[in-house]
Scaffold this active site. Structure first.
Site, PDB file in Angstrom:
ATOM      1  N   GLY A 234      34.692  25.218  -5.142  1.00  0.00           N
ATOM      2  CA  GLY A 234      33.436  25.388  -4.426  1.00  0.00           C
ATOM      3  C   GLY A 234      33.189  26.761  -3.862  1.00  0.00           C
ATOM      4  O   GLY A 234      32.208  26.964  -3.140  1.00  0.00           O
ATOM      5  N   GLU A 271      40.850  24.671  -6.557  1.00  0.00           N
ATOM      6  CA  GLU A 271      40.221  24.327  -7.843  1.00  0.00           C
ATOM      7  C   GLU A 271      38.944  25.119  -8.096  1.00  0.00           C
ATOM      8  O   GLU A 271      37.854  24.534  -8.186  1.00  0.00           O
ATOM      9  CB  GLU A 271      39.840  22.850  -7.852  1.00  0.00           C
ATOM     10  CG  GLU A 271      40.972  21.891  -7.693  1.00  0.00           C
ATOM     11  CD  GLU A 271      40.486  20.464  -7.469  1.00  0.00           C
ATOM     12  OE1 GLU A 271      41.287  19.553  -7.610  1.00  0.00           O
ATOM     13  OE2 GLU A 271      39.284  20.280  -7.134  1.00  0.00           O
ATOM     14  N   CYS A 341       9.249  22.619 -23.788  1.00  0.00           N
ATOM     15  CA  CYS A 341       7.893  22.191 -23.443  1.00  0.00           C
ATOM     16  C   CYS A 341       7.871  21.457 -22.118  1.00  0.00           C
ATOM     17  O   CYS A 341       7.613  20.246 -22.067  1.00  0.00           O
ATOM     18  CB  CYS A 341       7.323  21.352 -24.570  1.00  0.00           C
ATOM     19  SG  CYS A 341       6.967  22.392 -25.979  1.00  0.00           S
TER      20      CYS A 341
HETATM   21  N1  LLP Z   1      36.833  20.408  -7.865  1.00  0.00           N
HETATM   22  C1  LLP Z   1      36.045  19.322  -7.922  1.00  0.00           C
HETATM   23  C2  LLP Z   1      36.594  18.021  -7.584  1.00  0.00           C
HETATM   24  C3  LLP Z   1      34.696  19.454  -8.304  1.00  0.00           C
HETATM   25  O1  LLP Z   1      33.918  18.382  -8.355  1.00  0.00           O
HETATM   26  C4  LLP Z   1      34.192  20.739  -8.643  1.00  0.00           C
HETATM   27  C5  LLP Z   1      32.798  20.912  -9.059  1.00  0.00           C
HETATM   28  C6  LLP Z   1      35.058  21.846  -8.572  1.00  0.00           C
HETATM   29  C7  LLP Z   1      36.372  21.642  -8.182  1.00  0.00           C
HETATM   30  C8  LLP Z   1      34.636  23.248  -8.922  1.00  0.00           C
HETATM   31  O2  LLP Z   1      33.610  23.729  -8.138  1.00  0.00           O
HETATM   32  P1  LLP Z   1      33.222  25.293  -8.230  1.00  0.00           P
HETATM   33  O3  LLP Z   1      34.396  26.100  -7.764  1.00  0.00           O
HETATM   34  O4  LLP Z   1      32.892  25.592  -9.638  1.00  0.00           O
HETATM   35  O5  LLP Z   1      32.017  25.433  -7.355  1.00  0.00           O
HETATM   36  N2  LLP Z   1      26.594  22.154 -11.938  1.00  0.00           N
HETATM   37  C9  LLP Z   1      26.636  22.721 -10.608  1.00  0.00           C
HETATM   38  C10 LLP Z   1      28.003  22.662  -9.982  1.00  0.00           C
HETATM   39  C11 LLP Z   1      28.589  21.279  -9.974  1.00  0.00           C
HETATM   40  C12 LLP Z   1      30.015  21.279  -9.537  1.00  0.00           C
HETATM   41  C13 LLP Z   1      30.649  19.953  -9.689  1.00  0.00           C
HETATM   42  N3  LLP Z   1      31.992  19.933  -9.219  1.00  0.00           N
HETATM   43  C14 LLP Z   1      26.104  24.161 -10.655  1.00  0.00           C
HETATM   44  O6  LLP Z   1      25.705  24.615 -11.721  1.00  0.00           O
HETATM   45  O7  LLP Z   1      26.047  24.828  -9.628  1.00  0.00           O
END
Ligand code: LLP
Length: 418
Positions: A234, A271, A341
């Site tokens: 995150g 993560e 579209c």
């Molecule tokens: N760990 C878990 C349990 C998660 O659900 C996620 C992301 C991550 C790690 C990694 O998060 P990151 O470091 O990439 O922010 N499609 C959305 C983001 C959805 C993320 C879902 N889970 C976007 O394009 O912003």
């Protein structure tokens, strides 16, 4: 935001000019800079590992291209996987099962059996999943995902840690989950939480870690000692020119000092998906049409929300530049519309750019995370190519789909052919 080199008025990525890439591979095309992935991985690993033993579980939902997974395997990364498909991609890319942690949500029995068969540790999201796993095996590494009741993220749709979301074991039941796991014969190895995606401040992470520490202490009092704390992913990135990157050293110091002083936890897991991969990749897309409406000037491009859904889905800002006029001054305000579209298919709204003409190449920044993995065949458009650039070399890492391939899984009943 990443700064790219400019040579002969052109954006250069990984030592290659944008127009050369489009001439060779067409458009739209995803272009990933290998060195950027390696540098991002090393940054985050070093920030935490200099404070305490650290494992990076790259959240591969952000990008599962096999070549990109190979790069991270070489760097020594581990994996956060959410489906059997992601697990298979990582195994194929050389990750051993013990370097993968499966964190599913609403997991079916079939998927549980497949993950067990692959020998991949399971991070459990519910009591139901625990009981169903126990019917398959209790001789398996498990941990639990708690809902920490702390949320953060760039959009409501990606905040996972709030009490009302579907994720994790409710905080007030988490001790019971461990007790039940021990009763069933498991030896839980760790505790996990993920507050959400794309947050830009350290405070919610600290609040979540304090919650996790309290749980670890309560478990220790019950005689259950854990090896790892997994604080999820995150970590946001600066998508806009005026934003700055999160201070990882401060984040690592604040978090690890608390864990070390208050628990016997041996390892922290992080993560990150976006942090590692987002700014490594741009989309190069051609300007195919120019249109002036009474209100706006549109430059029509050949990449739409089938190629990158983030602007349409979350109103996300992605920086754009005219890659073949990279150092020319801004002259006019354009919105960049894609070929889909739907009115919502606008990749960038009201941006000041040099004069844009048909045939120009637009670079869409920060497309490495949740770009290709969320692309689709909407409007029956084949998925684009991906290339990897490094030190002046371009390598194809995914061939584009053909229109023919879009029909491969469809069947027409013979009675409809009469
Ligand atoms: N760990 C878990 C349990 C998660 O659900 C996620 C992301 C991550 C790690 C990694 O998060 P990151 O470091 O990439 O922010 N499609 C959305 C983001 C959805 C993320 C879902 N889970 C976007 O394009 O912003």
């Amino acid at each position: 935001m990443r700064k790219f080199e400019c040579v002969d008025h052109e954006l250069v990525i990984g030592g290659v000019k944008a127009t050369e890439i489009v001439q060779k591979y067409g458009s739209p095309v995803y272009v990933t800079d290998e060195n950027a992935i390696r540098a991002n991985y090393r940054n985050i690993y070093q920030a935490f590992s200099k404070k305490m033993p650290t494992r990076i579980n790259y959240a591969c939902k952000a990008n599962t291209n096999l070549a990109i997974l190979r790069i991270l395997e070489q760097e020594g990364s581990c994996i956060d996987a959410v489906s059997i498909g992601e697990i298979e991609a990582c195994l194929r890319s050389g990750f051993s099962p013990d370097r993968i942690l499966y964190t599913g949500v609403n997991v079916s029995d079939a998927e549980l059996r497949a993950v067990v068969a692959r020998g991949v540790p399971i991070n459990i999201d519910s009591f139901s999943e625990l009981e169903r796993l126990a019917k398959i095996t209790t001789d398996h590494q498990i941990s639990f995902r708690v809902n920490p009741e702390v949320g953060s993220g760039h959009h409501d749709k990606v905040i996972t840690g709030k009490r009302s979301t579907k994720f994790g074991i409710p905080k007030h039941q988490i001790l019971e989950a461990y007790k039940r796991a021990v009763e069933l014969g498991f030896k839980p190895a760790g505790l996990h939480a993920h507050i959400g995606s794309g947050g830009q401040t350290v405070e919610p992470f600290i609040e979540m870690v304090e919650t996790l520490i309290t749980i670890v202490q309560e478990l220790a009092a019950m005689g259950i000692e854990l090896n790892f704390l997994d604080i999820g992913g995150g970590i946001g990135i600066p998508y806009r020119p005026e934003e700055s990157a999160m201070d990882l050293d401060k984040m690592a110091a604040e978090i690890t000092s608390r864990i070390k002083s208050k628990t016997k936890i041996k390892e922290i897991i992080i993560e990150p998906g976006r942090y590692i991969i987002a700014d490594s990749t741009i989309i190069l897309t051609k300007v195919v049409d120019i249109k002036e409406t009474p209100d706006k000037k549109y430059a029509g491009i050949d990449a739409g929300f089938n190629t990158l859904i983030r602007p349409a889905m979350y109103d996300s800002y992605h920086h754009v530049a005219v890659a073949n006029k990279f150092d020319l001054p801004a002259e006019e305000v354009y919105s960049l519309g894609g070929p889909i579209c739907e009115t919502g298919d606008v990749m960038a709204k009201d941006r000041e750019l040099p004069k844009v003409e048909e045939g120009d190449i637009i670079a869409i920044y920060d497309a490495g995370a949740y770009g290709f993995t969320m692309s689709s065949n909407y409007n029956m458009r084949p998925l684009p190519r991906e290339v990897l650039v490094k030190d002046g070399e371009i390598t194809l890492i995914r061939e584009s789909e053909t229109v023919e391939e879009l029909f491969r899984h469809q069947r027409i009943p013979s009675r409809l052919m009469l």
